[in-house]
Design an enzyme around this catalytic site. Structure first.
Site, PDB file in Angstrom:
ATOM      1  CB  CYS A   7      -0.916   0.049   1.217  1.00  0.00           C
ATOM      2  SG  CYS A   7      -2.048  -1.314   1.316  1.00  0.00           S
TER       3      CYS A   7
ATOM      4  CG  HIS B  77      -1.461   3.382   4.405  1.00  0.00           C
ATOM      5  ND1 HIS B  77      -1.561   2.073   4.021  1.00  0.00           N
ATOM      6  CD2 HIS B  77      -0.774   3.386   5.567  1.00  0.00           C
ATOM      7  CE1 HIS B  77      -0.974   1.306   4.914  1.00  0.00           C
ATOM      8  NE2 HIS B  77      -0.485   2.077   5.867  1.00  0.00           N
TER       9      HIS B  77
END
Ligand code: NAG
Ligand code: NAG
Length: 597
Positions: free
Chosen positions: A89, A150
């Site tokens: 990610c 993130h």
């Protein structure tokens, strides 16, 4: 009649080119300028978390229902060799936002932890990096990020927000700072179990054994070990246990919360109608931005674990909780498409749909239920560079500008959106840095049949794992691995013992010479080539090695955003809603009237 009419026309022209002339020209100019403005499309990015290329119907899944993704593919171009710049990610998203390999921004780890696990860590996308949101904002776009970020939060104190979306070109943010973790959902278990075992259980075991031995052999008296040693050990054990309990108790509120811009709106976040809320926010943003060009990045929490879905979707799919959450995500895409249709914006909007990396094949519950998706015919998955980890769905739709129903097999990257939308928005590319992405429009519009990516480099965290070569005059797709992860159990399709594959040390097997495949003939990477099976073996290896050497010379040393110091939890960076004292609990979401919750 005719002659008087002709005279009238002549008079009219004369007066136009005389008194009215300048005004007329100005109007003409404004009209043209407006036209030019109008030709810049809105950009809607629909980014899913951990969705596999074997999941959407349009990529061949017959049992998972994704009618809205399939509609996008029918009305746009489907990329079949679309590659994430990283199989994890944080680095993949960093590359996506900046159009650069994550190693260039320091968003690639040298340790086992490849992503940010805490909202209160000091690492993140450096403010010196330029996101495509920043470029578009500068061109007058209204920009929003809805959903998962993130890419970090703060640097030095709780309110510098140096890594926050609003510091990276977004006018508006609604979503979660880290990611949807198992720990965010009560009763779902923890992704920290392994870490806890190392950090907590091992010291506890050592202390326990020491205490027992001291007690049993009566050593305290025999060897005159002072009593305080005994009590110190006991005290240490108690502290470790208390810390563990506190950590477990606080994990949810500390990492799983929703923010609107810089404010926390719900801590810990609730899963009730969460996708509905995100969708509603996205549509509201489109509605209030319809007058000017806009960029919407809708970054789904789906389909990462902990899996969730609302009442309308729970138990409805043929693939358990994973299928339910995928189908809810697809529903949400349908809502966005409907909103664009209703506002007559469809033809003025470029839509990009993708996933940040392949499906997480090791996500199997203790009951044996699959909580990770499907990578179709491709090997491996999230956290490794076999095709399953990086070959992701990629669809672009722009009616009238991109021919509908195309399928493009050329290698493309998720870094390509950066230069593509920069150009469409009329923004020059930054000249003081290397941009690794390539403009997709020539491929999409058929003015070019070849991908501009002759070579693509596949990193596992900060380690160069593999390189891909698509010779400009051939059909082959060579891919050479310098190392491969050791699958566990052997013969399986992932690293089940550690839950994700790691990129160095005894977790990998090195290959000299590199393990070579021709992906165009062997997409499942089953048969490594040898000199016997591939006459060009040595030549190909040499070209690949030269490309790697050239690439390595372009890398600069930059601060490591995923160093141990930057990924650790730092209490002084912990965000907590202001009214809640030490409990870090609040909920102002329900005060929002427009949302069904
Ligand atoms: C469709 O997706 C589900 C859920 O990921 C998966 O179990 C199934 O194997 C997929 N089917 C195909 C043909 O890939
Ligand atoms: C979720 O939204 C639906 C309407 O779409 C509503 O009926 C339901 O009460 C909401 N659920 C919760 C838990 O708020």
């Amino acid at each position: 009649m005719r002659s008087s009419g002709g005279r009238l026309l002549k008079d009219c022209r004369k007066s136009l080119s005389g008194r009215m002339g300048p005004l007329f020209l100005l109007l003409l100019f404004l009209h043209e300028a407006w036209g030019a403005m109008e030709s810049r499309p809105n950009v809607v990015v629909l980014l899913v978390d951990d969705l596999g290329i074997g999941d959407p119907g349009c990529y061949g899944n017959a049992t998972l229902r994704t009618p809205n993704i399939d509609r996008l593919a029918r009305e746009g171009a489907k990329l079949t060799q679309h590659l994430a710049a990283s199989p994890l990610c944080t680095p993949s998203r960093a590359a996506f936002m900046t159009g650069r390999y994550p190693i260039r921004s320091g968003m690639a780890s040298y340790s086992r932890i490849g992503v940010f696990l805490f909202s209160a860590c000091s690492g993140g996308l450096p403010s010196t990096e330029i996101t495509f949101a920043k470029l578009l904002k500068k061109q007058g776009y209204s920009t929003a990020l809805i959903g998962k970020w993130h890419l970090g939060m703060n640097c030095n104190n709780k309110s510098d927000f140096c890594h926050h979306p609003l510091s990276h070109g977004f006018d508006y943010f609604y979503g979660i700072p880290v990611t949807n973790l198992r720990d965010c959902k009560p009763g779902e278990g923890s992704v920290f179990i392994l870490g806890c075992r190392l950090l907590v259980f091992i010291p506890l075991q050592i202390i326990g054994v020491a205490l027992l031995t001291l007690e049993m052999c009566n050593c305290l008296r025999l060897f005159r070990v002072p009593h305080w040693v005994f009590f110190c050990l006991l005290f240490l054990a108690a502290i470790i246990l208390v810390l563990l309990a506190v950590f477990h108790h606080y994990m949810r509120p500390l990492n799983c919360f929703l923010m609107r811009n810089h404010e926390i709106t719900q801590q810990p976040m609730s899963y009730d109608n969460l996708t509905q809320r995100l969708t509603h926010e996205a549509i509201q943003f489109i509605q209030r931005s319809a007058e000017m060009p806009f960029l919407l990045v809708l970054s789904y929490l789906h389909v990462h674990t902990a899996l969730f879905s609302s009442k309308d979707f729970a138990g409805k799919s043929q693939h358990g909780a994973y299928g339910d959450s995928t189908e809810e995500m697809d529903w949400s895409i349908g809502q966005v498409l409907n909103a664009l249709d209703e506002m007559r914006l469809a033809n003025k909007t470029l839509i990009y749909f993708s996933s940040d990396q392949g499906a997480h094949v090791e996500e199997v519950t203790s009951k044996g239920e699959m909580h990770g998706g499907s990578n179709g015919i491709y090997k491996g998955g999230k956290a490794n560079n076999w095709e399953g980890g990086i070959r992701v769905p990629g669809i672009l739709r722009w009616p009238g500008m991109i021919q509908a129903g195309q399928e493009i097999d050329e290698p493309t990257s998720n870094m390509d959106l950066f230069p593509t939308v920069a150009k469409l928005a009329g923004s020059p590319l930054p000249e003081d840095r290397i941009i690794d992405g390539r403009d997709l429009m020539p491929l999409l519009q058929g003015t070019s049949q070849r991908s501009d990516h002759e070579f693509l480099f596949h990193y596992c965290n900060s380690y160069l794992n593999a390189v891909r070569w698509h010779p400009q005059n051939g059909t082959s797709i060579w891919k050479a691995f310098f190392f491969t992860p050791k699958f566990n159990p052997e013969g399986s399709n992932g690293c089940f013992a550690t839950h994700v594959c790691f990129c160095h040390g005894h977790y990998i097997t090195h290959h000299h010479p590199p393990l070579l495949f021709d992906i165009s003939k062997d997409p499942s990477e089953k048969n490594p080539l040898t000199l016997e099976t591939e006459p060009r073996f040595h030549e190909v290896q040499q070209v690949l090695q030269e490309a790697v050497d050239r690439h390595k010379r372009t890398l600069a040393v930059v601060p490591n955003q995923l160093s141990l110091g930057n990924v650790l939890w730092k209490p002084w960076l912990q965000l907590c809603c202001p009214t809640s004292g030490l409990s870090c609990h609040c909920d102002t979401e329900s005060q929002d009237p427009g949302v069904n919750r």
